[in-house]
Design a protein around this motif. Structure first.
Motif, mmCIF file in Angstrom:
data_model
loop_
_atom_site.group_PDB
_atom_site.id
_atom_site.type_symbol
_atom_site.label_atom_id
_atom_site.label_comp_id
_atom_site.label_asym_id
_atom_site.label_seq_id
_atom_site.Cartn_x
_atom_site.Cartn_y
_atom_site.Cartn_z
ATOM 1 N N ALA A 11 -19.621 -21.184 4.186
ATOM 2 C CA ALA A 11 -18.526 -20.274 3.808
ATOM 3 C C ALA A 11 -17.301 -20.513 4.681
ATOM 4 C CB ALA A 11 -18.990 -18.827 3.936
ATOM 5 N N ASN A 12 -17.553 -20.699 5.979
ATOM 6 C CA ASN A 12 -16.441 -20.979 6.894
ATOM 7 C C ASN A 12 -15.770 -22.299 6.555
ATOM 8 O OD1 ASN A 12 -16.509 -18.714 8.413
ATOM 9 N ND2 ASN A 12 -17.445 -19.637 10.217
ATOM 10 N N GLN A 13 -16.578 -23.298 6.203
ATOM 11 C CA GLN A 13 -16.019 -24.602 5.862
ATOM 12 C C GLN A 13 -15.100 -24.503 4.655
ATOM 13 O OE1 GLN A 13 -18.658 -27.910 5.537
ATOM 14 N NE2 GLN A 13 -19.863 -27.339 7.306
ATOM 15 N N ASP A 14 -15.554 -23.778 3.630
ATOM 16 C CA ASP A 14 -14.746 -23.667 2.408
ATOM 17 C C ASP A 14 -13.437 -22.927 2.661
ATOM 18 O OD1 ASP A 14 -16.464 -25.130 0.945
ATOM 19 O OD2 ASP A 14 -17.397 -23.446 -0.108
ATOM 20 N N ARG A 70 -9.382 -25.622 -6.555
ATOM 21 C CA ARG A 70 -10.289 -25.362 -7.680
ATOM 22 C C ARG A 70 -11.645 -26.027 -7.432
ATOM 23 N NH1 ARG A 70 -10.952 -27.914 -12.758
ATOM 24 N NH2 ARG A 70 -11.671 -26.470 -14.356
ATOM 25 N N LYS A 71 -11.589 -27.241 -6.916
ATOM 26 C CA LYS A 71 -12.834 -27.969 -6.653
ATOM 27 C C LYS A 71 -13.661 -27.286 -5.557
ATOM 28 C CE LYS A 71 -14.379 -32.732 -6.302
ATOM 29 N NZ LYS A 71 -14.058 -34.095 -5.928
ATOM 30 N N VAL A 72 -12.965 -26.794 -4.548
ATOM 31 C CA VAL A 72 -13.664 -26.085 -3.464
ATOM 32 C C VAL A 72 -14.286 -24.796 -4.001
ATOM 33 C CG1 VAL A 72 -13.334 -24.826 -1.284
ATOM 34 C CG2 VAL A 72 -12.276 -27.064 -1.605
ATOM 35 N N ARG B 26 -12.079 -23.634 11.384
ATOM 36 C CA ARG B 26 -13.145 -23.083 10.525
ATOM 37 C C ARG B 26 -13.899 -24.201 9.798
ATOM 38 N NH1 ARG B 26 -12.875 -17.327 9.207
ATOM 39 N NH2 ARG B 26 -14.197 -17.760 7.419
ATOM 40 N N ARG B 27 -13.195 -25.245 9.421
ATOM 41 C CA ARG B 27 -13.832 -26.325 8.669
ATOM 42 C C ARG B 27 -14.652 -27.249 9.572
ATOM 43 N NH1 ARG B 27 -16.670 -29.435 7.526
ATOM 44 N NH2 ARG B 27 -16.560 -31.186 6.073
#
Lengths: 76, 229
Positions: A11-14, A70-72, B26-27
């Motif tokens: 979730a953090n990555q997105d 959109r892809k994410v 964050r990423r």
């Protein structure tokens, strides 16, 4: 993907991806604000033509960032 | 309103850079985010400094605008305003994430870096004409290309983002050998590339080495391009 580095959760990555990608849109917006509050682009004459040029140049940026977000959101 | 233009540009860019830095954090986590932003400053400062010292452009358009001896911007790294380098950081980070991490995540790094470079040139087609028309920086004595901006500037943007993208991908996010550099790196460094787990000191040494050697290559290419009439 990050060799030897800590991996944040999904979730953090997105959300991180979206934050960074939006940086490009906001940077473009900042320069459009500078254009609107300052001088038109030299060689283009007036503010309307300068704004039209800026919007045209921004279209590919908006498309690429929009597609990426959109892809994410679709989970890649 | 005109005298506030540099303040809007500078403070607005700082806010956006913080926003992008937070996204990188964050990423990828703290280490990648910190290396990315510090690397951006280290990567852009020599070329920008050279451009100013050789009279290609100037950042003194707003000198003395707010009060006597006001340098034009609030924060400087030598002769380069920090906000310019933060603007570069925003573009490089967003193009890196868009192409390496989302749109072309399964493609070859070289192809992805080319797309990042083109995206950056697209961004600069907006940034440079607006900034130079408002005297945020002033191009001096150059043959004019697109809307008063020399063509080699766009070549420079492409090369800088292209090379930095490859360095970050191969050194900071991963730890891989780079074709073309591997022979000299094998000779200079006792450690091996292409490792799954890397000590921070090795990563930093590799990062500094690659930034330095590719900086020289990119500067030579851009300066050569600037000589083409």
């Amino acid at each position: 993907m990050t060799a030897g580095l800590e991996e944040p959760n999904r979730a953090n990555q997105d959300s991180g991806r979206v934050f960074v990608m939006l940086g490009a849109i906001f940077a473009a917006s900042l320069f459009i604000i500078l254009l609107l509050t300052g001088q038109p682009i030299k060689h283009l004459g007036n503010i309307e033509v300068s704004l039209l040029y800026s919007i045209l140049v921004c279209i590919p940026v908006l498309c690429v960032v929009g597609l990426s977000i959109r892809k994410v959101k679709m989970g890649k | 309103m005109l005298i506030y233009t540099p303040l809007i540009a500078e403070l607005g860019t700082f806010v956006l850079a913080a926003f992008v830095f937070y996204g990188l954090f964050r990423r990828f986590g703290t280490k990648v985010a910190v290396m990315f932003i510090l690397g951006s400053v280290a990567w852009t400062t020599p070329l920008e400094t050279l451009g100013i010292l050789t009279g290609s452009y100037s950042y003194r358009g707003y000198f003395g605008s707010l009060f006597p001896h006001y340098p034009g911007y609030l924060v400087w790294i030598g002769v380069v305003p920090l906000w310019v380098e933060m603007g570069w950081f925003i573009v490089s980070a967003s193009s890196f994430v868009i192409f390496h991490d989302v749109l072309l995540s399964k493609s070859r790094a070289l192809v992805v870096a080319i797309f990042s470079g083109l995206f950056a040139v697209n961004m600069d087609l907006l940034i440079d004409p607006v900034a130079s028309s408002n005297n945020l920086w002033i191009w001096q004595g150059q043959p004019l290309g697109i809307l008063g901006i020399p063509l080699y500037n766009y070549f420079g943007w492409f090369m800088m983002i292209f090379a930095y993208d490859l360095i970050i991908w191969h050194t900071v996010v991963n730890f891989k050998s780079m074709r073309g550099l591997s022979i000299i790196e094998r000779f200079l460094f006792s450690f091996k590339w292409d490792l799954n787990s890397v000590a921070d000191s090795l990563r930093i040494r590799g990062f500094i080495f690659r930034l330095a050697i590719l900086e020289v290559v990119v500067i030579i290419l851009i300066k050569t391009a600037s000589l083409i009439p």
